[in-house]
Design a protein around this motif. Structure first.
Motif: not given
Length: 205
Positions: A153-166, A188-194
């Motif tokens: 799911s795409a959560a409404d957030t300003d944080i990038s997927p990479e930073n959220e994953a870190v 990779r550009p198309d990957a979400d945080s999960e």
């Protein structure tokens, strides 16, 4: 004692999920192998709970199956293993993968988990192997948690997927530098945080 919650998912911020039940929002810590199996935000979920009460906090740890909760409860009985480390262990490995690692004495696989050194890995093998005796052989064969991922799911957030994953990896016990290295390795550009978290955990093993 809270043993099970059924409600609507309001937020998903790995490894935390906010679940609304009868107007109350519960923050639940979940191992990533369970987090992947959650439905999307706005949908209903049933989560099995282990409730921890400390002097400074009351914490909820959630699981998609009773077997995973049972394994978590056995893990925190091991000397030197608290809820946070148990959560990290079950984030890096599914319940069935961990049981397999213990039964085959795969010390090298266990020490790759955050916070697990050689002595802790050896202790896990010795103590957990004894606890598995007498249990049903398929008790922890929860195939659905072997990195099964529901539609993200795409959560409404300003944080990038990479930073959220870190941030998620750091909360699980990885050092910031190691967490960044693992995420950058699979980014990779198309990957979400999960997806990034899942693949980073795989890359760590």
């Amino acid at each position: 004692m809270i043993g099970r919650l059924r409600g609507i998912i309001l937020e998903k911020q790995p490894p935390l999920v906010l679940l609304e039940t009868q107007g109350v929002g519960y923050e639940i810590h979940m191992p990533m192998t369970c987090f992947y199996a959650l439905p999307n935000i706005g949908q209903e979920a049933i989560i099995y709970i282990h409730f921890v009460v400390r002097e400074d906090a009351q914490l909820l740890f959630g699981f998609t199956h009773k077997q995973e909760r049972a394994l978590f409860r056995e893990l925190i009985k091991v000397n030197g293993v608290g809820p946070k480390l148990a959560l990290a262990i079950l984030s890096g490995m599914s319940a069935s993968q961990f049981v397999s690692a213990v039964e085959h004495q795969e010390i090298n696989a266990l020490v790759k988990l955050p916070g697990v050194g050689k002595k802790t890995a050896e202790r896990l093998v010795v103590e957990m192997k004894d606890r598995f005796k007498g249990m049903s052989g398929d008790m922890f064969a929860v195939g659905a948690t072997d990195f099964a991922l529901s539609a993200p799911s795409a959560a409404d957030t300003d944080i990038s997927p990479e930073n959220e994953a870190v941030e998620a990896l750091v909360s699980l016990g990885y050092k910031p530098q190691e967490a960044s290295r693992l995420v950058n390795k699979v980014a990779r550009p198309d990957a979400d945080s999960e997806t990034l978290i899942r693949e980073a955990l795989r890359a760590a093993l």
